[in-house]
Structure formats: structure tokens, C-alpha cells
Design an enzyme around this catalytic site. Structure first.
Site, PDB file in Angstrom:
ATOM      1  N   GLU A 156      -0.294   3.337 -13.198  1.00 51.71           N
ATOM      2  CA  GLU A 156      -0.573   1.909 -12.978  1.00 51.71           C
ATOM      3  C   GLU A 156      -2.060   1.594 -12.883  1.00 51.71           C
ATOM      4  OE1 GLU A 156       0.626   4.058 -10.900  1.00 51.71           O
ATOM      5  OE2 GLU A 156       0.087   3.697  -8.817  1.00 51.71           O
ATOM      6  N   LYS A 208      -1.588 -14.074  -8.935  1.00 56.44           N
ATOM      7  CA  LYS A 208      -2.550 -15.106  -9.326  1.00 56.44           C
ATOM      8  C   LYS A 208      -2.678 -15.264 -10.853  1.00 56.44           C
ATOM      9  CE  LYS A 208      -5.867 -17.874  -7.688  1.00 56.44           C
ATOM     10  NZ  LYS A 208      -5.750 -18.723  -6.497  1.00 56.44           N
ATOM     11  N   ASP A 211      -3.527 -23.085  -7.265  1.00 55.21           N
ATOM     12  CA  ASP A 211      -2.179 -22.839  -6.748  1.00 55.21           C
ATOM     13  C   ASP A 211      -1.439 -24.140  -6.442  1.00 55.21           C
ATOM     14  OD1 ASP A 211      -3.125 -20.303  -6.898  1.00 55.21           O
ATOM     15  OD2 ASP A 211      -3.366 -20.023  -4.744  1.00 55.21           O
ATOM     16  N   SER A 212      -2.100 -25.023  -5.696  1.00 56.18           N
ATOM     17  CA  SER A 212      -1.401 -26.271  -5.349  1.00 56.18           C
ATOM     18  C   SER A 212      -1.204 -27.133  -6.596  1.00 56.18           C
ATOM     19  CB  SER A 212      -2.148 -27.044  -4.253  1.00 56.18           C
ATOM     20  OG  SER A 212      -3.400 -27.491  -4.701  1.00 56.18           O
ATOM     21  N   HIS A 269      -1.042   8.505 -11.469  1.00 58.01           N
ATOM     22  CA  HIS A 269      -0.801   7.062 -11.303  1.00 58.01           C
ATOM     23  C   HIS A 269      -0.940   6.326 -12.640  1.00 58.01           C
ATOM     24  CE1 HIS A 269      -0.449   6.880  -6.948  1.00 58.01           C
ATOM     25  NE2 HIS A 269      -1.226   7.945  -6.970  1.00 58.01           N
ATOM     26  N   GLY A 284       2.785   6.777  -1.638  1.00 56.37           N
ATOM     27  CA  GLY A 284       2.731   6.516  -0.204  1.00 56.37           C
ATOM     28  C   GLY A 284       1.919   7.595   0.476  1.00 56.37           C
ATOM     29  N   SER A 320      -5.043 -29.579  -3.188  1.00 51.16           N
ATOM     30  CA  SER A 320      -6.394 -29.256  -2.722  1.00 51.16           C
ATOM     31  C   SER A 320      -7.377 -29.307  -3.879  1.00 51.16           C
ATOM     32  CB  SER A 320      -6.389 -27.852  -2.133  1.00 51.16           C
ATOM     33  OG  SER A 320      -6.173 -26.914  -3.167  1.00 51.16           O
ATOM     34  N   GLY A 321      -6.860 -29.356  -5.089  1.00 52.24           N
ATOM     35  CA  GLY A 321      -7.744 -29.248  -6.239  1.00 52.24           C
ATOM     36  C   GLY A 321      -7.767 -27.825  -6.758  1.00 52.24           C
ATOM     37  N   CYS A 356       3.964   9.647  -7.799  1.00 47.79           N
ATOM     38  CA  CYS A 356       3.250  10.333  -6.720  1.00 47.79           C
ATOM     39  C   CYS A 356       4.209  10.671  -5.572  1.00 47.79           C
ATOM     40  CB  CYS A 356       2.062   9.491  -6.277  1.00 47.79           C
ATOM     41  SG  CYS A 356       0.875  10.431  -5.307  1.00 47.79           S
ATOM     42  N   TYR A 357       4.074  10.056  -4.418  1.00 46.46           N
ATOM     43  CA  TYR A 357       5.016  10.322  -3.318  1.00 46.46           C
ATOM     44  C   TYR A 357       6.452  10.095  -3.793  1.00 46.46           C
ATOM     45  CZ  TYR A 357       7.442   9.892   1.161  1.00 46.46           C
ATOM     46  OH  TYR A 357       8.318  10.045   2.206  1.00 46.46           O
TER      47      TYR A 357
END
Ligand code: XMP
Length: 513
Positions: free
Chosen positions: A174, A369, A230-231, A172, A57, A226-227, A84-85
């Protein structure tokens, strides 16, 4: 989120890498959620997590308004990793000393592991590259802690209190620039917290199917296809859970790419067996867009019209209680609505009117995603749908500069098809984030055969990107660009010149409008 599987909670102090921590933990097949630092201790305990991670942070722990978690979290009931923080806060709350660094340490550093037998570093080299990004430093570890790694500028680069299972790292783990960071995180998750690695697309699907059935009961669900991936994944998942109780609406606004409607219809109707209503609204959209050249106005018209069409179809279906939305976890985190109300309007298509109330089903609201793609593949969606490049909601309308007409749509659709076909054929489709054609509203002189032409230029845009926030133009081979150019000019009537956009984002954007 339901489920008996392992859970790790990431307590967010506003760090720029918090989402990345969550992604890395998920990649280690451990389910995690990001929660605000102000979440009460009792709520955290009631979730029964296997461990906690305190994020980085921007604040300094000794400032009066610095974000702080409940010190009760650090009593040894749960394993905690402070990053970190998060480590500085751990040190500060437990009686160590944190000092303001004279200079910010930002960039690569060499970590010297002091205790290579510590579970966090076991089996790793005693010297490793790590990524640092901090101003403050832990000067003195709290009672009960020992230093297990340092760098030349950061004497306390990692600390531990084994008795209470409390760990802190100043670097970090990550980020990509800490090459062994993934293993360090896995050591914490598996060896310290005792997680099993039970978070898989398959377990997610099984759990969601159960949860959707429980929520929906005998009710009816409506959703827009929508094609996009996600949908498509959301609809397939809900269909697996409640079958014909789900109806999807696919609005053909005439701004789609070549073959798109057929692809959606073939797959969802024939293969999935989804109850799909395709609405032919091409004329309606074109009429509304007539004479409109301003990009934002085009967007507004399309968004508004989409909602009206969707609304009309929903009304035709009669009693519908649930609305399916393909919301993803980053949207949930960014809107700060992790405990969002169940009834909301349809944000993704621009906001349905207030009076159209549904209960919301968002089966992907816990996924990133890349996880949506993995779930899609597990559900049996075809690769070309799962790896489909992003396509803007207003479709080809934002790739025709100026007014949208039937003729221009035809030109851009054909040119786009050639761009897609050639880039895919050359094997670059997975490396390039987005690739498409843009039609400019100007004309230039050319010569074809013995005739003078006066026609439009088409711009080819191909960019590499990680997340669409920044992008670079793709260094495609000249021969490939030459093939695209020749084909477009020869095969698409009304085009006599092809340009390649060599601008990055920023300063440009990916789309032209
Ligand atoms: P820009 O052009 O802002 O685009 O660099 C970033 C990403 O967003 C997509 N995009 C849109 N998506 N509605 C959408 O659903 C829009 O109006 C829109 N505009 C841009 C774009 O394709 C790229 O992936």
C-alpha cells in the site's frame, strides 16, 4: 452503506498504514471499509464481502494479548490477503511458525518472486523493490501454503494457499515505496476476489441521493456552509436529493478572506439554487473579540459565538429534523464510531448544546478527502471551490497575532489577497498546500519616498504538505516572492516590511496561532 456493489473489508489490527490500504483499494475503484479486528464473524459474513484484507499492526502474534480475528475467517469461504502482521497472524492461526526477528527490518528490500505465474505477481518483474517494516517473521508456512516470494532477510515474503484463496505478504504493497504495490493489490482485488471496479463518484452520488431521500422523507434539513470543500459537496449532494427541504446557513463572522462570501453566495444561490441564509454577524464577533489577545481564547469565543448564531437561525426556521454535517471517513475512523449513534451534537463547529437535538446526515462519512473532491467535480462544483486550500474555522482571527480589530482585518485581508493572486498567477497554487499572510503586532522603521514609516510587518507563509500533519516551507522562486513583497508594501496601507517564513512543521505549525 447501501448498495449492491462489491465490498472488501479491511480488518484493522492497529497498523499505521491501515487507512492507506483503504485509500489504495478505493483508488482501484473497489469500495472498502475498515472494521475492528474484534468484529464477529457473523457480522462480517452478513455484509457479504468479496474479500478481506488483514492489516498490519504493532503487536507480536504470540503475545497473550495480541489482537486476533476469528480463525473462522480463514476457512476458505472468502479470499483473504494478510499484510505484515496480517500475514503473521494468518500463519500463526493456521499452524505455521512465526519467530521474533533478531533485528527489525525497516526500509527498502528486493523481492525475488518465486512463482511469477501466481495471480498476485502475474505480469510483474521477478525482482521488485518493496517496503518492509516488521520485527517478526514467518519461519514456517502453515500446511497447504507455499512460498511465492522472498527477500534476502525474509525467506517468506509472500505465501499462498490457492485452494483456500489465502494470501500473505510481509511487505507493504500500500505504500508509495513499493512501486508495483498498486498492481499487486489490484491483482488480489480483481483476479482473486473477482471485484468489478464499480466504485466511482457517479455510483456514489446515485446511491447517496437514493439513501438521503429515503432517510429524510418529507423532513427538513439544516446545514452550515463554510465555503470549504466538505460542506460544499455535502450541501450540493443533499440539495440534489431533497432540493428545497435543505436550508443552509452561512455565517459571515467578518473573519473571512476577500471575495469569499460573494463566491459562496454566487455559486450556491445562483448556480445550485440552494436555499441559503447569509447571516451578517461581523459586528457581533468583533465586539466579542475586543481586547482578546490569547489565541485559544479567540478560538473559544469564535466557536461559541458561531454556535449561538447557528442556533438562533435554526430556531427561526421552525421545525427542522435533520442536521447536515460534512464529516469525512478519517474522522469516523479516528473517533472509533463507525457505528455511531444517529443523534449527535454539532462537533464541527465546536459542539452544539445538548438540548439541540437533530438527526444527523453525514453523506461524506464514507469518503476520503480526495474522493470528496472527485465527487465535487462530478456534481459540477467549480474547480476553484473543489481545490480550495484549507482555511481554519476561526478564519483570519488566527492570522492576526494579538487583538483582532477592523483595521488589522483589512490589512491582513488585502495582503492575503495579493499572496493568493500572485501564487495562483504563477501557477503554484496546486503544488503548495496552503499560502497566506500573517500580521504581526509589532512595528518596525522603514522609509517610503522621503518619509520615515513605523508600521507592521506581514509574514508570508507558504507550505507544501500531504495531510497538514507535517509540512515544509515552499521553495517559491525569488522573483515571485519579490513581486509579492513589492505589491504588499505598495498596496497595503499600514505595512512596511514583508518576511517569508522558512520554518517547517515540526518544529513550527502551519498557522502562527
Ligand atoms: P497547524 O497550524 O496546527 O494547522 O499546523 C494544521 C492545519 O489545520 C488548520 N487549522 C485549523 N483548522 N480550526 C480549523 O478548522 C482551527 O482552529 C485550526 N487551526 C489550524 C490549518 O490551517 C492547517 O491546514
Amino acid at each position: 452503506m447501501l448498495g449492491a456493489r462489491d465490498l472488501v473489508l479491511i480488518i484493522d489490527f492497529g497498523g499505521q498504514y491501515t487507512q492507506l490500504i483503504a485509500r489504495r483499494v478505493r483508488e482501484a475503484r473497489v469500495y472498502c471499509e475498515i472494521i475492528p479486528y474484534s468484529t464477529p464473524l457473523s457480522e462480517i459474513k452478513s455484509r457479504n464481502p468479496k474479500g478481506l484484507i488483514l492489516s498490519g499492526g504493532p503487536a507480536s502474534v504470540y503475545l497473550p494479548d495480541a489482537p486476533k480475528c476469528d480463525p473462522g475467517l480463514l476457512q476458505g469461504e472468502l479470499p483473504v490477503l494478510g499484510i505484515c502482521y496480517g500475514m503473521q497472524l494468518m500463519a500463526y492461526l493456521l499452524g505455521g511458525k512465526v519467530k521474533r526477528g533478531e533485528k527489525r527490518e525497516y526500509g527498502l528490500a528486493w523481492l525475488q518472486v518465486v512463482d511469477s505465474e501466481d495471480p498476485l505477481f502475474r505480469g510483474l518483474p521477478t525482482e521488485m523493490q518493496v517496503w518492509m517494516s516488521h520485527g517478526d517473521l514467518v519461519e514456517e508456512v502453515p500446511p497447504g501454503f507455499s512460498v511465492i516470494a522472498s527477500t534476502s532477510d525474509t525467506p517468506v515474503a509472500a505465501m499462498v494457499d490457492h485452494g483456500h484463496r489465502l494470501y500473505g505478504v510481509q511487505f507493504h504493497p500500500e505504500v508509495h515505496h513499493t512501486p508495483r504495490g498498486k498492481e499487486i493489490l489490484e491483482h488480489f482485488l480483481y483476479d482473486v476476489c473477482g471485484c468489478q471496479g464499480d466504485w466511482t463518484p457517479k455510483s456514489f452520488i446515485e446511491e447517496q441521493v437514493r439513501e438521503i431521500r429515503q432517510t429524510v422523507g418529507r423532513g427538513r434539513v439544516i446545514g452550515a456552509l463554510s465555503g470549504g470543500v466538505d460542506s460544499a459537496v455535502a450541501a450540493t449532494l443533499v440539495h440534489r436529493a431533497v432540493g428545497d427541504q435543505l436550508t443552509c446557513i452561512f455565517v459571515d463572522h467578518g473573519l473571512l478572506r476577500k471575495g469569499e462570501k460573494e463566491q459562496v453566495e454566487n455559486f450556491f444561490k445562483e448556480k445550485v439554487g440552494l436555499s441559503l441564509v447569509t447571516v451578517d454577524a461581523r459586528e457581533r464577533f468583533l465586539k466579542k473579540l475586543k481586547g482578546v489577545a490569547d489565541p485559544e481564547q479567540k478560538r473559544r469565543i469564535i466557536g461559541h459565538e458561531f454556535i449561538r448564531v447557528f442556533e438562533e437561525e435554526a430556531a427561526r426556521l421552525g421545525e427542522v429534523e435533520f442536521l447536515l454535517q460534512g464529516t469525512l471517513y478519517p474522522d469516523v475512523i479516528e473517533s472509533g464510531s463507525q457505528t455511531a449513534a444517529v443523534i449527535k451534537t454539532h462537533h464541527n463547529v465546536g459542539g452544539l448544546p445538548e438540548n439541540l437535538k437533530f438527526r444527523l446526515i453525514e453523506p461524506l462519512r464514507w469518503l476520503f478527502k480526495d474522493e470528496v473532491r472527485r465527487v465535487g467535480l462530478e456534481l459540477g462544483l467549480p474547480e476553484e471551490l473543489v481545490w480550495r486550500q484549507p482555511f481554519p474555522g476561526p478564519g483570519l482571527a488566527v492570522r492576526i497575532l494579538g487583538e483582532v480589530t477592523e483595521e488589522k482585518l483589512e490589512i491582513v485581508r488585502e495582503a492575503d489577497w495579493i499572496v493568493r493572486e500572485e501564487i495562483t498567477r504563477a501557477g503554484f497554487d496546486r503544488q503548495v498546500w496552503q499560502f497566506f499572510a500573517v500580521l504581526l503586532p509589532i512595528r518596525s522603521v522603514g522609509v517610503m519616498g522621503d518619509e520615515r514609516t513605523y508600521a507592521h510587518p506581514v509574514v508570508v507563509r507558504a507550505v507544501t504538505s500531504e495531510d497538514a500533519m507535517t509540512a515544509d516551507w515552499a521553495r517559491l522562486p525569488h522573483e515571485l516572492l519579490a513581486r509579492i513583497s513589492t505589491r504588499i508594501v505598495n498596496e497595503v496601507a499600514g505595512v512596511n516590511r514583508v518576511l517569508y517564513d522558512i520554518t517547517s512543521k515540526p518544529p513550527a505549525t502551519i498557522e502562527w496561532e
